[in-house]
Write a protein that holds these residues in place. Structure first.
Motif, PDB file in Angstrom:
ATOM      1  N   ARG A   1      27.339  -0.287   4.096  1.00  0.00           N
ATOM      2  CA  ARG A   1      26.238  -1.017   4.739  1.00  0.00           C
ATOM      3  C   ARG A   1      24.980  -0.880   3.889  1.00  0.00           C
ATOM      4  N   CYS A   2      24.321  -1.996   3.641  1.00  0.00           N
ATOM      5  CA  CYS A   2      23.056  -1.995   2.924  1.00  0.00           C
ATOM      6  C   CYS A   2      21.927  -1.657   3.905  1.00  0.00           C
ATOM      7  N   SER A   3      21.127  -0.669   3.560  1.00  0.00           N
ATOM      8  CA  SER A   3      20.023  -0.249   4.432  1.00  0.00           C
ATOM      9  C   SER A   3      18.903  -1.280   4.484  1.00  0.00           C
ATOM     10  N   ILE A   4      18.651  -1.945   3.359  1.00  0.00           N
ATOM     11  CA  ILE A   4      17.526  -2.871   3.260  1.00  0.00           C
ATOM     12  C   ILE A   4      17.741  -4.038   4.217  1.00  0.00           C
ATOM     13  N   GLY A   5      16.776  -4.219   5.094  1.00  0.00           N
ATOM     14  CA  GLY A   5      16.840  -5.307   6.064  1.00  0.00           C
ATOM     15  C   GLY A   5      17.662  -4.982   7.299  1.00  0.00           C
ATOM     16  N   PHE A   6      18.402  -3.883   7.290  1.00  0.00           N
ATOM     17  CA  PHE A   6      19.220  -3.520   8.453  1.00  0.00           C
ATOM     18  C   PHE A   6      18.503  -2.518   9.334  1.00  0.00           C
ATOM     19  N   HIS A   7      18.035  -1.430   8.746  1.00  0.00           N
ATOM     20  CA  HIS A   7      17.342  -0.387   9.508  1.00  0.00           C
ATOM     21  C   HIS A   7      15.863  -0.740   9.632  1.00  0.00           C
ATOM     22  N   PRO A   8      15.227  -0.452  10.778  1.00  0.00           N
ATOM     23  CA  PRO A   8      13.835  -0.865  11.010  1.00  0.00           C
ATOM     24  C   PRO A   8      12.835  -0.387   9.954  1.00  0.00           C
ATOM     25  N   LEU A   9      13.001   0.818   9.444  1.00  0.00           N
ATOM     26  CA  LEU A   9      12.059   1.335   8.451  1.00  0.00           C
ATOM     27  C   LEU A   9      12.429   0.908   7.035  1.00  0.00           C
ATOM     28  N   HIS A  10      13.402   0.005   6.923  1.00  0.00           N
ATOM     29  CA  HIS A  10      13.824  -0.536   5.637  1.00  0.00           C
ATOM     30  C   HIS A  10      13.643  -2.061   5.613  1.00  0.00           C
ATOM     31  N   THR A  11      12.694  -2.569   6.389  1.00  0.00           N
ATOM     32  CA  THR A  11      12.446  -4.006   6.484  1.00  0.00           C
ATOM     33  C   THR A  11      11.149  -4.368   5.760  1.00  0.00           C
ATOM     34  N   THR A  12      10.957  -5.647   5.542  1.00  0.00           N
ATOM     35  CA  THR A  12       9.790  -6.122   4.802  1.00  0.00           C
ATOM     36  C   THR A  12       8.460  -5.656   5.403  1.00  0.00           C
ATOM     37  N   PRO A  13       8.240  -5.756   6.727  1.00  0.00           N
ATOM     38  CA  PRO A  13       6.949  -5.283   7.253  1.00  0.00           C
ATOM     39  C   PRO A  13       6.701  -3.800   6.948  1.00  0.00           C
ATOM     40  N   ALA A  14       7.731  -2.988   7.058  1.00  0.00           N
ATOM     41  CA  ALA A  14       7.578  -1.565   6.758  1.00  0.00           C
ATOM     42  C   ALA A  14       7.275  -1.361   5.280  1.00  0.00           C
ATOM     43  N   ILE A  15       7.939  -2.120   4.418  1.00  0.00           N
ATOM     44  CA  ILE A  15       7.729  -1.988   2.977  1.00  0.00           C
ATOM     45  C   ILE A  15       6.297  -2.369   2.606  1.00  0.00           C
ATOM     46  N   VAL A  16       5.739  -3.355   3.283  1.00  0.00           N
ATOM     47  CA  VAL A  16       4.341  -3.737   3.050  1.00  0.00           C
ATOM     48  C   VAL A  16       3.417  -2.560   3.395  1.00  0.00           C
ATOM     49  N   VAL A  17       3.703  -1.884   4.487  1.00  0.00           N
ATOM     50  CA  VAL A  17       2.917  -0.705   4.873  1.00  0.00           C
ATOM     51  C   VAL A  17       3.047   0.383   3.807  1.00  0.00           C
ATOM     52  N   TYR A  18       4.246   0.595   3.290  1.00  0.00           N
ATOM     53  CA  TYR A  18       4.444   1.613   2.254  1.00  0.00           C
ATOM     54  C   TYR A  18       3.613   1.273   1.014  1.00  0.00           C
ATOM     55  N   GLY A  19       3.568  -0.005   0.669  1.00  0.00           N
ATOM     56  CA  GLY A  19       2.739  -0.431  -0.456  1.00  0.00           C
ATOM     57  C   GLY A  19       1.269  -0.160  -0.194  1.00  0.00           C
ATOM     58  N   ALA A  20       0.822  -0.413   1.040  1.00  0.00           N
ATOM     59  CA  ALA A  20      -0.577  -0.152   1.404  1.00  0.00           C
ATOM     60  C   ALA A  20      -0.901   1.338   1.339  1.00  0.00           C
ATOM     61  N   LEU A  21       0.075   2.185   1.605  1.00  0.00           N
ATOM     62  CA  LEU A  21      -0.159   3.631   1.545  1.00  0.00           C
ATOM     63  C   LEU A  21      -0.453   4.117   0.126  1.00  0.00           C
ATOM     64  N   THR A  22      -0.104   3.322  -0.876  1.00  0.00           N
ATOM     65  CA  THR A  22      -0.375   3.734  -2.254  1.00  0.00           C
ATOM     66  C   THR A  22      -1.836   3.535  -2.651  1.00  0.00           C
ATOM     67  N   VAL A  23      -2.600   2.808  -1.843  1.00  0.00           N
ATOM     68  CA  VAL A  23      -3.994   2.506  -2.199  1.00  0.00           C
ATOM     69  C   VAL A  23      -4.913   3.714  -1.992  1.00  0.00           C
ATOM     70  N   PRO A  24      -4.980   4.307  -0.792  1.00  0.00           N
ATOM     71  CA  PRO A  24      -5.844   5.492  -0.642  1.00  0.00           C
ATOM     72  C   PRO A  24      -5.239   6.689  -1.383  1.00  0.00           C
ATOM     73  N   SER A  25      -6.061   7.447  -2.052  1.00  0.00           N
ATOM     74  CA  SER A  25      -5.548   8.582  -2.825  1.00  0.00           C
ATOM     75  C   SER A  25      -4.877   9.629  -1.931  1.00  0.00           C
ATOM     76  N   ARG A  26      -5.334   9.756  -0.684  1.00  0.00           N
ATOM     77  CA  ARG A  26      -4.760  10.767   0.221  1.00  0.00           C
ATOM     78  C   ARG A  26      -3.311  10.472   0.589  1.00  0.00           C
ATOM     79  N   THR A  27      -2.910   9.215   0.580  1.00  0.00           N
ATOM     80  CA  THR A  27      -1.545   8.847   0.982  1.00  0.00           C
ATOM     81  C   THR A  27      -0.727   8.276  -0.181  1.00  0.00           C
ATOM     82  N   ARG A  28      -1.304   8.273  -1.376  1.00  0.00           N
ATOM     83  CA  ARG A  28      -0.658   7.621  -2.524  1.00  0.00           C
ATOM     84  C   ARG A  28       0.727   8.194  -2.834  1.00  0.00           C
ATOM     85  N   LEU A  29       0.853   9.502  -2.886  1.00  0.00           N
ATOM     86  CA  LEU A  29       2.151  10.089  -3.244  1.00  0.00           C
ATOM     87  C   LEU A  29       3.222   9.775  -2.205  1.00  0.00           C
TER      88      LEU A  29
END
Length: 106
Positions: A56-84
């Motif tokens: 089973r491919c996780s991408i698009g199947f599990h809720p935290l592996h969907t496009t909206p979640a991935i957008v949030v992960y990308g946003a977390l890279t902007v502030p230095s406190r959450t970048r890592l």
């Protein structure tokens, strides 16, 4: 466990270690730990039945592996406190996407 699955798990630890060593050498363990925290998104596998399905491919199947979640992960890279953490989450998603590709093209 298949060779692909073992390599996948190894890469989830090795790629963040490599990045931490290359870019955050002075605080390697802290950087590696924050990027490893990206594994927490696999908690969404507990919502699936079966919890683990090797084909089973996780991408698009599990809720935290969907496009909206991935957008949030990308946003977390902007502030230095959450970048890592954000980088760790994106690395996790990239490795899961690579695993999906391997499943269908190998």
């Amino acid at each position: 466990m298949s060779t692909r699955a073992m390599l996948h798990l190894l890469l989830h630890a090795a790629v963040p270690a490599l990045l931490a060593g290359l870019f955050w050498r002075g605080r390697f363990l802290q950087a590696w730990a924050w990027m490893l925290a990206g594994w927490l998104i696999d908690l969404d596998h507990l919502l699936a039945d079966p919890v683990y399905a090797p084909d089973r491919c996780s991408i698009g199947f599990h809720p935290l592996h969907t496009t909206p979640a991935i957008v949030v992960y990308g946003a977390l890279t902007v502030p230095s406190r959450t970048r890592l953490l954000g980088i760790g989450l994106l690395v996790h998603i990239a490795l899961d996407a690579l695993d999906c590709w391997w499943m269908h093209h190998a």
